[in-house]
Design a protein around this motif. Structure first.
Motif, PDB file in Angstrom:
ATOM      1  N   UNK A 188      95.700  -0.986  31.663  1.00 33.90           N
ATOM      2  CA  UNK A 188      95.745  -1.526  33.030  1.00 33.90           C
ATOM      3  C   UNK A 188      96.992  -2.381  33.202  1.00 33.90           C
ATOM      4  N   UNK A 189      97.636  -2.271  34.364  1.00 31.62           N
ATOM      5  CA  UNK A 189      98.842  -3.054  34.653  1.00 31.62           C
ATOM      6  C   UNK A 189      98.603  -4.149  35.678  1.00 31.62           C
ATOM      7  N   UNK A 190      97.364  -4.361  36.054  1.00 41.23           N
ATOM      8  CA  UNK A 190      97.143  -5.221  37.218  1.00 41.23           C
ATOM      9  C   UNK A 190      97.141  -6.717  36.931  1.00 41.23           C
ATOM     10  N   UNK A 198      94.035  -6.000  30.345  1.00 39.05           N
ATOM     11  CA  UNK A 198      95.431  -5.596  30.111  1.00 39.05           C
ATOM     12  C   UNK A 198      95.939  -6.016  28.733  1.00 39.05           C
ATOM     13  N   UNK A 199      95.367  -7.078  28.162  1.00 46.66           N
ATOM     14  CA  UNK A 199      95.820  -7.537  26.843  1.00 46.66           C
ATOM     15  C   UNK A 199      95.200  -6.710  25.719  1.00 46.66           C
ATOM     16  N   UNK A 200      93.944  -6.283  25.902  1.00 47.90           N
ATOM     17  CA  UNK A 200      93.289  -5.564  24.801  1.00 47.90           C
ATOM     18  C   UNK A 200      93.372  -4.036  24.926  1.00 47.90           C
ATOM     19  N   UNK A 204      99.206   0.570  31.335  1.00 45.98           N
ATOM     20  CA  UNK A 204      98.635   1.791  31.912  1.00 45.98           C
ATOM     21  C   UNK A 204      99.362   3.053  31.413  1.00 45.98           C
ATOM     22  N   UNK A 205      98.600   4.033  30.988  1.00 45.03           N
ATOM     23  CA  UNK A 205      99.174   5.311  30.567  1.00 45.03           C
ATOM     24  C   UNK A 205      98.287   6.433  31.081  1.00 45.03           C
ATOM     25  N   UNK A 267      87.432   3.373  37.758  1.00 41.24           N
ATOM     26  CA  UNK A 267      87.136   2.477  38.859  1.00 41.24           C
ATOM     27  C   UNK A 267      88.301   2.507  39.837  1.00 41.24           C
ATOM     28  N   UNK A 268      88.042   2.187  41.071  1.00 43.13           N
ATOM     29  CA  UNK A 268      89.080   2.167  42.100  1.00 43.13           C
ATOM     30  C   UNK A 268      89.477   0.740  42.415  1.00 43.13           C
ATOM     31  N   UNK A 269      90.744   0.446  42.327  1.00 43.19           N
ATOM     32  CA  UNK A 269      91.196  -0.871  42.788  1.00 43.19           C
ATOM     33  C   UNK A 269      91.422  -0.781  44.298  1.00 43.19           C
TER      34      UNK A 269
END
Ligand code: 5AD
Ligand code: SF4
Length: 470
Positions: A188-190, A198-200, A204-205, A267-269
């Motif tokens: 995740x890049x959010x 995003x840390x664990x 995003x790939x 999931x949808x942001x």
């Protein structure tokens, strides 16, 4: 099937493990058993199917009961909230005594919690009886790590900071024959300020659409009727790849796969949900009429500090747009109560959104401070007493509204996928509607995996009783 080099290497380790486990079996005069316990989300559930697939393919038998006393026990952990971490530590204590009784026993830990350096320190210091520890980025090398655990006979710990590998063609043991998760992207890049993901899980790939479609075709050939496309933020699918298709385009391709009858995604942001997606969903016969749209907070000010990048008004406008295109759609959400600085007035804003958005269901969480996230060092952490009060207010609104909203289906006949025998009464089945609502109805195991039409007779808030009509 065409394998890449990493896959071939791991398949070679699987061969070696098969021999090793077979020799052990001969010596012990019995099969070796394994247990895979999953904490957390759908992605972890999918990873656990991969782990179990490998264990079974090298000769382990799955032990299905509550006692954590198999020859190989692995916890696939979650660290989104601290209570998941505490549950793992609690259960590890009990494992130690099982291990004393069974000399063959190996204990392994993997998943998001293992990507936290402080957790690894604690395991090294306080849990020396754990045999194998690995993280989210190197799960694909489980065969290699498992072999090392047996050969080296000392604690094996291997954690990577990131990876660019996609290794998806190793054996998988699906929990359900007729439905499956499919990873379409990882990480995740959010950087929502409360969130450790995003840390664990890393940046995003996305996987290439050709690979995804190939996997879904194989699943369909193997009897899968429903797929759930998995990613932390599926709406940004393809962003990190050149010339990749968009998420709505990917959905259209999945729709073409013969044998797949239902498509879900998670999931949808809200910030990235496009008009194109709404249009594709509205025109689709296969995409389920359900969207999980995490709100987190109804207060624009709290949302700003959470780095969610939408306002209360933008969120509500999006809900309205979705409902206009699909009036019957079921919308579910996640809400966090007790984010730093959240006031009573902020909570009232959240309650206002719950009332206006009319969710079919909402998962409400108490804010949990996660190490090294920006929110952990924000001022005004809310006193627990207030959080509890606010949580109860939010929860009762959610329940009241969800009951009202879900009741719209009463007396309708809907298509239901039969999923499993009801736990309380084995003459009943549990199935799911397109909206993801659970239905209980009379039936037997021969119906599992098939679709039936069910008349919904009584709404119990989050689930229905019904009668099969065909
Ligand atoms: N505290 C509480 N809930 C959290 N979530 C993520 N991080 C935290 C946290 N630190 C919730 C969010 C997310 C869901 C998967 O978990 O609501 O949508
Ligand atoms: Fe966490 Fe936000 Fe990414 Fe979801 S979108 S995983 S809440 S950082």
């Amino acid at each position: 099937m065409i394998y890449n080099d990493d896959e071939l290497l791991q398949l070679d380790y699987i061969d070696k493990l098969r021999k090793l486990i077979y020799e052990k079996e001969q010596k012990l005069g019995r099969k070796l058993t394994c247990q895979v316990t999953t904490f957390g989300c759908q992605m972890n559930a999918r990873d656990s199917e991969k782990i179990l697939g490998i264990l079974k393919s090298v000769g382990f038998e799955e032990k299905i009961d509550e006692a954590d006393d198999a020859d190989f026990v692995i916890y696939n952990t979650c660290t989104v909230r601290d209570n998941a971490n505490q549950r793992v530590y609690g259960r590890l204590g009990a494992l130690k005594s099982h291990k004393k009784k069974n000399k063959e026993m190996k204990i392994a830990l993997c998943g998001c919690m293992m990507q936290e350096p402080s957790v690894i320190e604690k395991i090294k210091k306080s849990y020396p009886f754990v045999d194998l520890v690995f993280g989210t980025h190197n799960i694909f090398s489980f065969p290699e790590l498992l072999l090392r655990t047996y050969v080296e006979n000392k604690q094996v710990i291997e954690i990577w900071d990131s990876t660019d590998k996609v290794v998806e063609r190793l054996p998988v043991a699906r929990k359900y024959k007729f439905k499956s998760g499919v990873n379409i992207m990882f990480g995740c890049n959010n950087f929502c300020t409360y969130c450790i993901v995003p840390y664990v899980r890393g940046r995003e790939r996305s996987r290439r659409h050709e690979e995804i479609i190939e996997e879904i075709k194989r699943l369909a050939d193997d009897g899968v009727k429903e797929v759930m496309l998995l990613g932390q933020n599926v709406n940004s699918y393809g962003n990190n790849l050149d010339n990749e298709v968009s998420f709505p385009e990917l959905l259209k391709m999945v729709e073409e796969v013969e044998g797949i009858e239902r498509i879900r995604f998670m999931t949808s942001h809200p910030k990235d949900l496009s008009d194109e997606l709404i249009e594709v969903m509205a025109n689709s016969k296969k995409i389920c009429k359900h969207i999980h749209l995490p709100l987190q907070s109804g207060s624009t000010e709290v949302l700003r500090r959470m780095n969610r990048r939408y306002t209360k008004e933008q969120y509500l406008a999006l809900v309205e747009k979705i409902r206009k295109a699909m009036p019957d759609i079921s919308i579910t959400t996640d809400i966090i109560v007790g984010f730093p600085g959240e006031t009573y007035e902020d909570v009232l804003e959240t309650i206002d959104v719950i009332k206006k958005a009319k969710y079919d269901n909402a998962f409400t969480f108490i804010y949990s401070k996660r190490t090294d996230t920006p929110a952990a060092s924000m001022p005004d952490q809310v006193p627990l007493e207030d959080v509890k009060k606010h949580f109860d207010m939010v929860l009762s609104t959610v329940q009241e509204m969800a009951k009202e909203r879900t009741a719209r289906f009463e007396n309708r006949v809907v298509r239901v996928l039969c999923e499993e025998i009801n736990e309380q009464d084995d003459s009943y089945l549990d199935g799911r509607m397109s909206s993801n609502t659970v239905v209980h109805f009379k039936g037997d195991s021969s119906m599992i995996g098939s679709f039936v039409n069910v008349k919904l007779t009584k709404c119990h808030g989050f689930y229905y009783d019904g009668d099969v009509v065909d």
